[in-house]
Design a protein around this motif. Sequence first.
Motif, PDB file in Angstrom:
ATOM      1  N   TYR A  23      63.108 -64.011  67.242  1.00  0.00           N
ATOM      2  CA  TYR A  23      63.479 -64.359  68.612  1.00  0.00           C
ATOM      3  C   TYR A  23      63.693 -65.861  68.668  1.00  0.00           C
ATOM      4  O   TYR A  23      63.284 -66.619  67.770  1.00  0.00           O
ATOM      5  N   THR A  24      64.294 -66.312  69.775  1.00  0.00           N
ATOM      6  CA  THR A  24      64.676 -67.709  69.915  1.00  0.00           C
ATOM      7  C   THR A  24      63.683 -68.463  70.785  1.00  0.00           C
ATOM      8  O   THR A  24      62.828 -67.877  71.458  1.00  0.00           O
ATOM      9  N   ALA A  25      63.824 -69.784  70.780  1.00  0.00           N
ATOM     10  CA  ALA A  25      62.948 -70.622  71.590  1.00  0.00           C
ATOM     11  C   ALA A  25      63.212 -70.412  73.083  1.00  0.00           C
ATOM     12  O   ALA A  25      62.282 -70.462  73.901  1.00  0.00           O
ATOM     13  N   ASP A  26      64.452 -70.183  73.452  1.00  0.00           N
ATOM     14  CA  ASP A  26      64.763 -69.959  74.862  1.00  0.00           C
ATOM     15  C   ASP A  26      64.097 -68.688  75.379  1.00  0.00           C
ATOM     16  O   ASP A  26      63.622 -68.642  76.526  1.00  0.00           O
ATOM     17  N   GLN A  27      64.043 -67.687  74.540  1.00  0.00           N
ATOM     18  CA  GLN A  27      63.381 -66.462  74.961  1.00  0.00           C
ATOM     19  C   GLN A  27      61.872 -66.675  75.139  1.00  0.00           C
ATOM     20  O   GLN A  27      61.265 -66.129  76.067  1.00  0.00           O
ATOM     21  N   THR A  28      61.264 -67.489  74.267  1.00  0.00           N
ATOM     22  CA  THR A  28      59.839 -67.786  74.410  1.00  0.00           C
ATOM     23  C   THR A  28      59.579 -68.583  75.682  1.00  0.00           C
ATOM     24  O   THR A  28      58.606 -68.304  76.412  1.00  0.00           O
ATOM     25  N   LYS A  29      60.431 -69.573  75.973  1.00  0.00           N
ATOM     26  CA  LYS A  29      60.267 -70.346  77.212  1.00  0.00           C
ATOM     27  C   LYS A  29      60.400 -69.467  78.435  1.00  0.00           C
ATOM     28  O   LYS A  29      59.625 -69.590  79.405  1.00  0.00           O
ATOM     29  N   ALA A  30      61.361 -68.599  78.385  1.00  0.00           N
ATOM     30  CA  ALA A  30      61.559 -67.707  79.537  1.00  0.00           C
ATOM     31  C   ALA A  30      60.361 -66.796  79.731  1.00  0.00           C
ATOM     32  O   ALA A  30      59.925 -66.544  80.868  1.00  0.00           O
ATOM     33  N   LEU A  31      59.783 -66.307  78.657  1.00  0.00           N
ATOM     34  CA  LEU A  31      58.612 -65.429  78.758  1.00  0.00           C
ATOM     35  C   LEU A  31      57.417 -66.177  79.360  1.00  0.00           C
ATOM     36  O   LEU A  31      56.763 -65.673  80.287  1.00  0.00           O
ATOM     37  N   ILE A  32      57.161 -67.364  78.873  1.00  0.00           N
ATOM     38  CA  ILE A  32      56.019 -68.123  79.375  1.00  0.00           C
ATOM     39  C   ILE A  32      56.222 -68.500  80.839  1.00  0.00           C
ATOM     40  O   ILE A  32      55.281 -68.444  81.660  1.00  0.00           O
ATOM     41  N   ASN A  33      57.429 -68.896  81.211  1.00  0.00           N
ATOM     42  CA  ASN A  33      57.692 -69.249  82.615  1.00  0.00           C
ATOM     43  C   ASN A  33      57.494 -68.056  83.530  1.00  0.00           C
ATOM     44  O   ASN A  33      56.921 -68.178  84.628  1.00  0.00           O
ATOM     45  N   TYR A  39      51.247 -67.438  89.009  1.00  0.00           N
ATOM     46  CA  TYR A  39      49.939 -66.952  88.526  1.00  0.00           C
ATOM     47  C   TYR A  39      48.835 -67.778  89.180  1.00  0.00           C
ATOM     48  O   TYR A  39      48.887 -69.010  89.172  1.00  0.00           O
ATOM     49  N   ASN A  40      47.817 -67.122  89.733  1.00  0.00           N
ATOM     50  CA  ASN A  40      46.684 -67.801  90.373  1.00  0.00           C
ATOM     51  C   ASN A  40      45.431 -67.557  89.522  1.00  0.00           C
ATOM     52  O   ASN A  40      44.939 -66.433  89.426  1.00  0.00           O
ATOM     53  N   LYS A  41      44.951 -68.618  88.882  1.00  0.00           N
ATOM     54  CA  LYS A  41      43.798 -68.480  87.983  1.00  0.00           C
ATOM     55  C   LYS A  41      42.473 -68.361  88.730  1.00  0.00           C
ATOM     56  O   LYS A  41      41.428 -68.173  88.106  1.00  0.00           O
ATOM     57  N   ASN A  42      42.479 -68.470  90.054  1.00  0.00           N
ATOM     58  CA  ASN A  42      41.241 -68.413  90.823  1.00  0.00           C
ATOM     59  C   ASN A  42      40.871 -67.004  91.269  1.00  0.00           C
ATOM     60  O   ASN A  42      39.811 -66.820  91.876  1.00  0.00           O
ATOM     61  N   ILE A  43      41.729 -66.048  91.013  1.00  0.00           N
ATOM     62  CA  ILE A  43      41.410 -64.672  91.381  1.00  0.00           C
ATOM     63  C   ILE A  43      41.308 -63.823  90.120  1.00  0.00           C
ATOM     64  O   ILE A  43      41.850 -64.170  89.055  1.00  0.00           O
ATOM     65  N   LYS A  44      40.579 -62.735  90.213  1.00  0.00           N
ATOM     66  CA  LYS A  44      40.415 -61.833  89.077  1.00  0.00           C
ATOM     67  C   LYS A  44      41.769 -61.256  88.671  1.00  0.00           C
ATOM     68  O   LYS A  44      42.599 -60.951  89.527  1.00  0.00           O
ATOM     69  N   PRO A  45      41.977 -61.097  87.360  1.00  0.00           N
ATOM     70  CA  PRO A  45      43.277 -60.599  86.874  1.00  0.00           C
ATOM     71  C   PRO A  45      43.402 -59.081  87.020  1.00  0.00           C
ATOM     72  O   PRO A  45      43.590 -58.351  86.032  1.00  0.00           O
ATOM     73  N   ASP A 107      44.574 -73.562  80.630  1.00  0.00           N
ATOM     74  CA  ASP A 107      44.339 -74.170  81.940  1.00  0.00           C
ATOM     75  C   ASP A 107      45.023 -73.409  83.071  1.00  0.00           C
ATOM     76  O   ASP A 107      44.624 -73.537  84.241  1.00  0.00           O
ATOM     77  N   VAL A 108      46.029 -72.639  82.763  1.00  0.00           N
ATOM     78  CA  VAL A 108      46.803 -71.983  83.826  1.00  0.00           C
ATOM     79  C   VAL A 108      46.409 -70.522  84.006  1.00  0.00           C
ATOM     80  O   VAL A 108      46.950 -69.856  84.891  1.00  0.00           O
ATOM     81  N   LEU A 109      45.480 -70.019  83.165  1.00  0.00           N
ATOM     82  CA  LEU A 109      45.116 -68.616  83.213  1.00  0.00           C
ATOM     83  C   LEU A 109      43.676 -68.437  83.683  1.00  0.00           C
ATOM     84  O   LEU A 109      42.848 -69.354  83.601  1.00  0.00           O
ATOM     85  N   TRP A 110      43.392 -67.240  84.152  1.00  0.00           N
ATOM     86  CA  TRP A 110      42.009 -66.890  84.494  1.00  0.00           C
ATOM     87  C   TRP A 110      41.229 -66.639  83.207  1.00  0.00           C
ATOM     88  O   TRP A 110      41.710 -65.983  82.281  1.00  0.00           O
ATOM     89  N   LYS A 111      40.011 -67.169  83.175  1.00  0.00           N
ATOM     90  CA  LYS A 111      39.129 -66.977  82.033  1.00  0.00           C
ATOM     91  C   LYS A 111      37.729 -66.664  82.544  1.00  0.00           C
ATOM     92  O   LYS A 111      37.295 -67.216  83.570  1.00  0.00           O
ATOM     93  N   PRO A 112      36.986 -65.820  81.858  1.00  0.00           N
ATOM     94  CA  PRO A 112      35.613 -65.537  82.278  1.00  0.00           C
ATOM     95  C   PRO A 112      34.747 -66.769  82.081  1.00  0.00           C
ATOM     96  O   PRO A 112      34.739 -67.362  80.988  1.00  0.00           O
ATOM     97  N   PRO A 113      33.990 -67.193  83.088  1.00  0.00           N
ATOM     98  CA  PRO A 113      33.151 -68.400  82.970  1.00  0.00           C
ATOM     99  C   PRO A 113      31.893 -68.110  82.143  1.00  0.00           C
ATOM    100  O   PRO A 113      30.834 -67.767  82.677  1.00  0.00           O
ATOM    101  N   ILE A 114      31.990 -68.290  80.841  1.00  0.00           N
ATOM    102  CA  ILE A 114      30.875 -68.017  79.923  1.00  0.00           C
ATOM    103  C   ILE A 114      30.174 -69.326  79.604  1.00  0.00           C
ATOM    104  O   ILE A 114      30.811 -70.334  79.270  1.00  0.00           O
ATOM    105  N   ILE A 115      28.840 -69.294  79.687  1.00  0.00           N
ATOM    106  CA  ILE A 115      28.045 -70.473  79.371  1.00  0.00           C
ATOM    107  C   ILE A 115      26.986 -70.105  78.329  1.00  0.00           C
ATOM    108  O   ILE A 115      26.613 -68.940  78.180  1.00  0.00           O
ATOM    109  N   LEU A 116      26.548 -71.124  77.596  1.00  0.00           N
ATOM    110  CA  LEU A 116      25.436 -70.976  76.656  1.00  0.00           C
ATOM    111  C   LEU A 116      24.166 -71.399  77.390  1.00  0.00           C
ATOM    112  O   LEU A 116      23.957 -72.588  77.647  1.00  0.00           O
ATOM    113  N   VAL A 117      23.325 -70.415  77.718  1.00  0.00           N
ATOM    114  CA  VAL A 117      22.203 -70.659  78.626  1.00  0.00           C
ATOM    115  C   VAL A 117      21.188 -71.612  78.024  1.00  0.00           C
ATOM    116  O   VAL A 117      20.705 -72.533  78.690  1.00  0.00           O
TER     117      VAL A 117
END
Length: 461
Positions: A23-33, A39-45, A107-117
């Motif tokens: 695949y080409t670079a333009d196709q990768t850019k289009a997919l990521i965009n 996309y709102n990273k503050n709500i559950k996916p 930084d742009v995606l939702w991630k589970p907030p995991i901590i080392l207690v």
Amino acid sequence: MNLILKYCFFAIYIICTFNAECYTADQTKALINNLTTGYNKNIKPRYNQSELITVRITLDVISIQDFDEVKEVLAIVGYLHIRWYDDFLTWNPEDYGTISNTSIINDVLWKPPIILVNKVNKIENLMDSWQKVRVLHTGDVFYFPVGTHSVTCTPDITYYPFDSHTCYFNFSLWEYYETEVVLKPFTKEVLRTYYTANGAWDFLGSRVDKNLFGSLSFGLYLKRKPWFVLFNVIVPMTLMVFLNAFVFFIPAECGERISYGVTVVLAIAVFLTLVGENLPKTSSPMPIISFYLLALLITSILITAASIFSLRIYHQTSSENVTSFMYQIEKLCRSKSINWKQKKLKNETDLHNLKNNVQGSKKNHMERNVSKMDGSPPVSTILSDLHGRNKHLNFTNRDNTQSIEERPEEESSLNEKDSKDNTEGTWKDISVALDKMFFALFIVLFTVETVVFFAIVTLKP
């Protein structure tokens, strides 16, 4: 030339048809965009926000960086395998040149907030990292945060340096209830895909436990390699105490006994300081090696005190009478020495008599063979008859003369022995006897201490 071009075009067609990465670079850019736009990273996916999100996690250890028993801190280098499902990150690979997966900055995606207690320093969200996430077209998201993880671990140093420990890495979700997001392990043990062995610790095994409030504990079983402590602390200590017992072989006249004993005591005290610096400052539990080293120090001090006492006896003036207790000690040691010498002399005499009997039997056998051949009596019989006649004639005169001559010599030797026992050498004899007794006593005590220590630390339950 045309045939070669046909083969090249055919190869390109095959590669683009069967290889999913064509695949080409333009196709990768289009997919990521398309994935990140809106996309709102503050709500559950999830399209259904009441749906439970399952986050699977496991720990992969690369190396054991350090285990400081004094500070009670274990540091490792490793990374986490984290996987969850995102409804908003799905696509059809055919729409983007057969792209089946891609990497996106976290930084742009939702991630589970995991901590080392039980982290030692500042508790941080492990998901806030510079590493990217890997997203599949099915919506599966993989994240592998790598770094150095330091946790508190209280060691059990009872059997130091043959101790083993279990240290836990407690990971937990923050901000979410168990009805919203839940942690589950990938495997039942910690992974060691790229593990490098440590020079001081053996990694024996691991376990994964589910705790309260949805947290996961990854336990590491560590066992110390004892050779460094054995050859640099325990063996020098035991050799010094064993060498200190030989102070009783130093002649009392040289005047170096006390300085020798004090020097060894100071060396042991220095070793105790070095060992104390490498052990946790805790009294529960106390390491058995501390009691063993203390016992060696006390034994060395007692050896020095016994040496001083023996010197005091040795330089006792002849005007002071020997006490009955001291005399009994000297008599006991002397009797043991005499019995040993008599036993040794008896064994040598028996061996000599046995050799004489063997030689005599061989000689008699040869004489009997000679007499049988010529019919004459044995030579030993003739010699014994002549010897018996001479002995019968001279026995009485020789016996009387010998008894008269030897009786004054025996009486004089007895008198000399009695007078010798009452001289100033008696205190010196007692000092020599005490040296022998102290040497045997402390060697036995030192051996018992060492055997008991190694039996306890090596045969631990």
